[in-house]
Design an enzyme around this catalytic site. Sequence first.
Site, short mmCIF file in Angstrom:
data_model
loop_
_atom_site.label_atom_id
_atom_site.label_comp_id
_atom_site.label_asym_id
_atom_site.label_seq_id
_atom_site.Cartn_x
_atom_site.Cartn_y
_atom_site.Cartn_z
N ASP A 80 0.84 -1.20 0.00
CA ASP A 80 0.00 0.00 0.00
C ASP A 80 0.87 1.25 0.00
O ASP A 80 2.10 1.16 0.02
CB ASP A 80 -1.02 -0.02 1.14
CG ASP A 80 -0.41 -0.08 2.52
OD1 ASP A 80 -1.01 -0.69 3.40
OD2 ASP A 80 0.68 0.49 2.73
N LYS A 105 -2.89 3.16 -0.79
CA LYS A 105 -3.92 3.48 0.21
C LYS A 105 -3.63 4.82 0.82
O LYS A 105 -3.21 4.94 1.92
CB LYS A 105 -3.88 2.42 1.33
CG LYS A 105 -4.74 1.24 1.03
CD LYS A 105 -5.81 1.06 2.08
CE LYS A 105 -6.78 -0.01 1.66
NZ LYS A 105 -6.35 -1.31 2.11
N MET A 162 -4.87 8.70 11.55
CA MET A 162 -5.71 9.24 10.47
C MET A 162 -6.54 10.44 10.93
O MET A 162 -7.71 10.56 10.57
CB MET A 162 -6.66 8.15 9.93
CG MET A 162 -5.93 6.98 9.29
SD MET A 162 -7.04 5.64 8.85
CE MET A 162 -7.21 4.77 10.41
#
Length: 251
Positions: free
Chosen positions: A36, A58, A170
């Site tokens: 990713d 990602k 995140m």
Amino acid sequence: MKTGTIYLVGAGPGDPDLLTLRAARLLERAMLIVHDGLVDPAILAMARPDARLVSVAKSRSKHTLPQDDINALLVREARAGRDVVRLKGGDPFIFGRGGEEMEAARAAGVPVEVVPGITAANGAAAASGIALTHREDASIVSFVAGQCKGLSDQDWAGLAGKGRTLVIYMGVKTAPQIAEKLMTDGLAPDMPLAVIENACRADMRVLRGPLASLPDLVELEQVKSPALIVIGDVTAREDVALARIVEEAAA
Ligand code: SAH
């Protein structure tokens, strides 16, 4: 034909030295690596020159292969007899969707092995000198995702505060909502926090401020993903970012 094995491998937070030996060995002999966007180029450079590298990037804004397609790709390759190294940033089982990939492999009857990695929280803590737990300041540590379905409905009450450390993955894009949410839950606006950007990489930054300043800190300093937000008294200890300062002085 023998079915291949799917290896769900944690690549750690960036620095190749932070790979496990198991991860490094698998990486160096792999013929097929599916990775990713978070995996550092220096780690991908350890692959054999004749290995096939497939990116399923990602990153929040970039195009991402849907998870079902990733699962299908892994299973298809293994069924064709190929071992697949599925390389993920950090640890596969911490916000890495490793659970879904393991389940897909098992459901398809494909052998699967999980290789743990150093998760961003542990890498960032070490690199910035923030002890996530500390006898004087914190005996509880929680990891939460700051970007998920129904953020405002998520119950974070009690996860941050005195004696506790909260690590938010995140959370860059949702920083204003996060600060608001925590203060609504009763957290003091002057609760100290740190934002650690690009932990364990050459361009790491450690920024500190009180909770109420989080939106401005992210905006004015133009914090970019990947970054972690760490909230709690451990971020205000004297030695924080010492590792970084020593490194700069030495450079
Ligand atoms: N499985 C990964 C997490 C994937 S979620 C792990 O265990 O670390 C992606 C989030 O991880 C990013 O948005 C960021 O919050 C965090 N992250 C990953 N690598 C990071 C790094 N080098 N520095 C700071 N945060 C990082």
